[in-house]
Design an enzyme around this catalytic site. Structure first.
Site, PDB file in Angstrom:
ATOM      1  N   HIS A  57       0.743  -1.187  -0.074  1.00  0.00           N
ATOM      2  CA  HIS A  57      -0.116   0.005  -0.178  1.00  0.00           C
ATOM      3  C   HIS A  57       0.880   1.190  -0.126  1.00  0.00           C
ATOM      4  O   HIS A  57       2.103   1.074   0.227  1.00  0.00           O
ATOM      5  CB  HIS A  57      -0.971  -0.046   1.120  1.00  0.00           C
ATOM      6  CG  HIS A  57      -0.402   0.006   2.564  1.00  0.00           C
ATOM      7  ND1 HIS A  57       0.481  -0.920   3.110  1.00  0.00           N
ATOM      8  CD2 HIS A  57      -0.604   1.096   3.482  1.00  0.00           C
ATOM      9  CE1 HIS A  57       0.851  -0.669   4.300  1.00  0.00           C
ATOM     10  NE2 HIS A  57       0.330   0.711   4.535  1.00  0.00           N
ATOM     11  N   HIS A  59       1.340   4.143   1.846  1.00  0.00           N
ATOM     12  CA  HIS A  59       1.878   4.650   3.027  1.00  0.00           C
ATOM     13  C   HIS A  59       3.425   4.878   2.789  1.00  0.00           C
ATOM     14  O   HIS A  59       4.061   4.069   2.382  1.00  0.00           O
ATOM     15  CB  HIS A  59       1.387   4.207   4.370  1.00  0.00           C
ATOM     16  CG  HIS A  59      -0.045   4.558   4.587  1.00  0.00           C
ATOM     17  ND1 HIS A  59      -0.734   3.868   5.536  1.00  0.00           N
ATOM     18  CD2 HIS A  59      -0.759   5.326   4.108  1.00  0.00           C
ATOM     19  CE1 HIS A  59      -1.827   4.151   5.565  1.00  0.00           C
ATOM     20  NE2 HIS A  59      -2.160   4.898   4.845  1.00  0.00           N
ATOM     21  N   ASP A  61       5.751   4.760   5.038  1.00  0.00           N
ATOM     22  CA  ASP A  61       6.457   3.783   5.845  1.00  0.00           C
ATOM     23  C   ASP A  61       6.573   2.356   4.941  1.00  0.00           C
ATOM     24  O   ASP A  61       7.145   1.697   5.604  1.00  0.00           O
ATOM     25  CB  ASP A  61       6.156   3.626   7.419  1.00  0.00           C
ATOM     26  CG  ASP A  61       4.767   3.066   7.382  1.00  0.00           C
ATOM     27  OD1 ASP A  61       3.746   3.687   6.711  1.00  0.00           O
ATOM     28  OD2 ASP A  61       4.593   2.298   8.479  1.00  0.00           O
ATOM     29  N   HIS A  62       6.144   2.360   3.929  1.00  0.00           N
ATOM     30  CA  HIS A  62       6.156   1.075   2.879  1.00  0.00           C
ATOM     31  C   HIS A  62       6.668   1.333   1.541  1.00  0.00           C
ATOM     32  O   HIS A  62       6.905   0.404   0.842  1.00  0.00           O
ATOM     33  CB  HIS A  62       4.611   0.451   2.861  1.00  0.00           C
ATOM     34  CG  HIS A  62       4.152   0.052   4.349  1.00  0.00           C
ATOM     35  ND1 HIS A  62       4.084  -1.169   4.759  1.00  0.00           N
ATOM     36  CD2 HIS A  62       3.677   1.013   5.218  1.00  0.00           C
ATOM     37  CE1 HIS A  62       3.472  -1.167   5.902  1.00  0.00           C
ATOM     38  NE2 HIS A  62       3.400   0.034   6.458  1.00  0.00           N
ATOM     39  N   HIS A 115      -7.497  -0.543   5.318  1.00  0.00           N
ATOM     40  CA  HIS A 115      -6.398   0.314   5.882  1.00  0.00           C
ATOM     41  C   HIS A 115      -6.043   1.673   4.967  1.00  0.00           C
ATOM     42  O   HIS A 115      -6.254   2.533   5.384  1.00  0.00           O
ATOM     43  CB  HIS A 115      -5.219  -0.524   6.177  1.00  0.00           C
ATOM     44  CG  HIS A 115      -4.018   0.197   6.666  1.00  0.00           C
ATOM     45  ND1 HIS A 115      -3.776   0.907   7.721  1.00  0.00           N
ATOM     46  CD2 HIS A 115      -2.919   0.623   6.167  1.00  0.00           C
ATOM     47  CE1 HIS A 115      -2.740   1.477   7.709  1.00  0.00           C
ATOM     48  NE2 HIS A 115      -2.027   1.264   6.746  1.00  0.00           N
ATOM     49  N   ASP A 134      -0.132  -3.792   6.209  1.00  0.00           N
ATOM     50  CA  ASP A 134      -0.853  -3.488   7.510  1.00  0.00           C
ATOM     51  C   ASP A 134      -2.316  -3.792   7.591  1.00  0.00           C
ATOM     52  O   ASP A 134      -3.360  -3.049   8.358  1.00  0.00           O
ATOM     53  CB  ASP A 134      -0.709  -1.804   7.530  1.00  0.00           C
ATOM     54  CG  ASP A 134       0.541  -0.974   7.948  1.00  0.00           C
ATOM     55  OD1 ASP A 134       1.464  -2.227   7.938  1.00  0.00           O
ATOM     56  OD2 ASP A 134       0.722   0.109   7.821  1.00  0.00           O
ATOM     57  N   HIS A 172       4.288  -4.313  10.847  1.00  0.00           N
ATOM     58  CA  HIS A 172       4.977  -3.605  12.025  1.00  0.00           C
ATOM     59  C   HIS A 172       4.845  -4.834  13.110  1.00  0.00           C
ATOM     60  O   HIS A 172       4.223  -5.663  13.283  1.00  0.00           O
ATOM     61  CB  HIS A 172       3.808  -2.466  12.546  1.00  0.00           C
ATOM     62  CG  HIS A 172       3.894  -1.325  11.571  1.00  0.00           C
ATOM     63  ND1 HIS A 172       4.636  -0.171  11.526  1.00  0.00           N
ATOM     64  CD2 HIS A 172       3.176  -1.125  10.419  1.00  0.00           C
ATOM     65  CE1 HIS A 172       4.459   0.587  10.628  1.00  0.00           C
ATOM     66  NE2 HIS A 172       3.436  -0.105   9.804  1.00  0.00           N
TER      67      HIS A 172
HETATM   68 FE    FE Z   1       2.635   0.720   8.170  1.00  0.00          FE
HETATM   69 ZN    ZN Z   2       0.083   1.789   6.471  1.00  0.00          ZN
END
Ligand code: FE
Ligand code: ZN
Length: 256
Positions: A57, A59, A61-62, A115, A134, A172
């Site tokens: 996805h 985001h 942090d990915h 998400h 996530d 995570h």
């Molecule tokens: Fe994340």
């Molecule tokens: Zn995420």
């Protein structure tokens, strides 16, 4: 028969990076790319050469490492069709029902929105492994940010239907906090009590609690257990639809 080697490593504050490697073909994929330097260090440690990034996805942090890794390695980036415009460097958009070859292995794509609106899961049946980003966490699930409870519940049900032995890699390390919350929803669950103690021991030793498995999550993850009478009773929601009970558990976790 092809076998998949998997290297998981912590990065950023609480993310996991994962490299997968097919020895036969020499292909290596990074599942998401939270941080280019951390992925590059993991490639150096394993001696593997990056050929792909599989994005779950959009985001940051990915996907934060996508462009730097692509320019360093020339890797090809596969990602969710439903949010392709938000995935830096994407080469090949994919969606639910698609399948593609990774060396000698087949990767199947499952739509798991909630998400984010276009979130996807990568399932490799021959390796008995799925990469869920996530959507599902150990003893928890992702925040429902771009979808609603009904959508997220439908996504989790698809993962619940995978074989119990399927190893689950998540984005995570949230397991210890998730266990504390889970015990407020189903304190009488002996499997959950036992697992919470195991998680405490693993974290005290600085070890990861992931991967998990579908069977473990079905037994201990309250987000996958809205059908359980004791949970329905505790929430005062006897007989309500499962997605609604799931939504209430998610709301409580948001406030926890
Ligand atoms: Fe994340
Ligand atoms: Zn995420």
């Amino acid at each position: 028969m092809a076998t998949l080697e998997i290297h998981q490593f912590p990065c950023l504050s609480d993310n996991y990076g994962v490299l997968i490697h097919d020895g036969g073909s020499g292909l290596t994929a990074s599942i998401d790319a939270p941080d280019a330097d951390a992925v590059a260090a993991a490639l150096k440690a394993t001696g593997w050469k990056l050929s792909h990034i599989l994005t779950t996805h959009h985001h940051a942090d990915h996907t934060g490492g996508n462009l730097a890794l692509k320019s360093q390695t020339g890797c090809s980036i596969i990602g969710p069709r439903g949010e392709a415009a938000r995935v830096p460097g994407i080469d090949k958009p994919v969606g639910g029902g698609d399948a593609f070859a990774f060396g000698g292995l087949q990767v199947r794509v499952i739509d798991t929105p909630g998400h984010t609106a276009g979130h996807i899961t990568y399932w490799i049946p021959d390796a008995k492994t799925a990469f869920v980003g996530d959507t599902l966490f150990a003893i928890g699930c992702g925040r429902v940010i771009e979808g609603d409870a009904r959508m997220m519940w439908a996504s989790l049900q698809k993962l619940m239907a995978l074989p119990g032995e399927t190893s689950i890699y998540c984005g995570h390390e949230y397991t210890q906090a998730n266990a504390k919350f889970a015990l407020t929803i189903e304190p009488e669950n002996a499997d959950l009590q036992k697992r919470a103690r195991e998680v405490d021991h693993l974290r005290a030793a600085g070890k990861p609690t992931l991967p998990t498995s579908i069977a473990i999550e079905l037994a201990t993850n309250p987000f996958l257990r809205p059908h359980v009478a004791a949970i329905q009773k505790r929430l005062g929601m006897e007989g309500r639809p499962e997605w609604e009970i799931f939504g209430e558990i998610r709301e409580r976790k948001n406030r926890f």
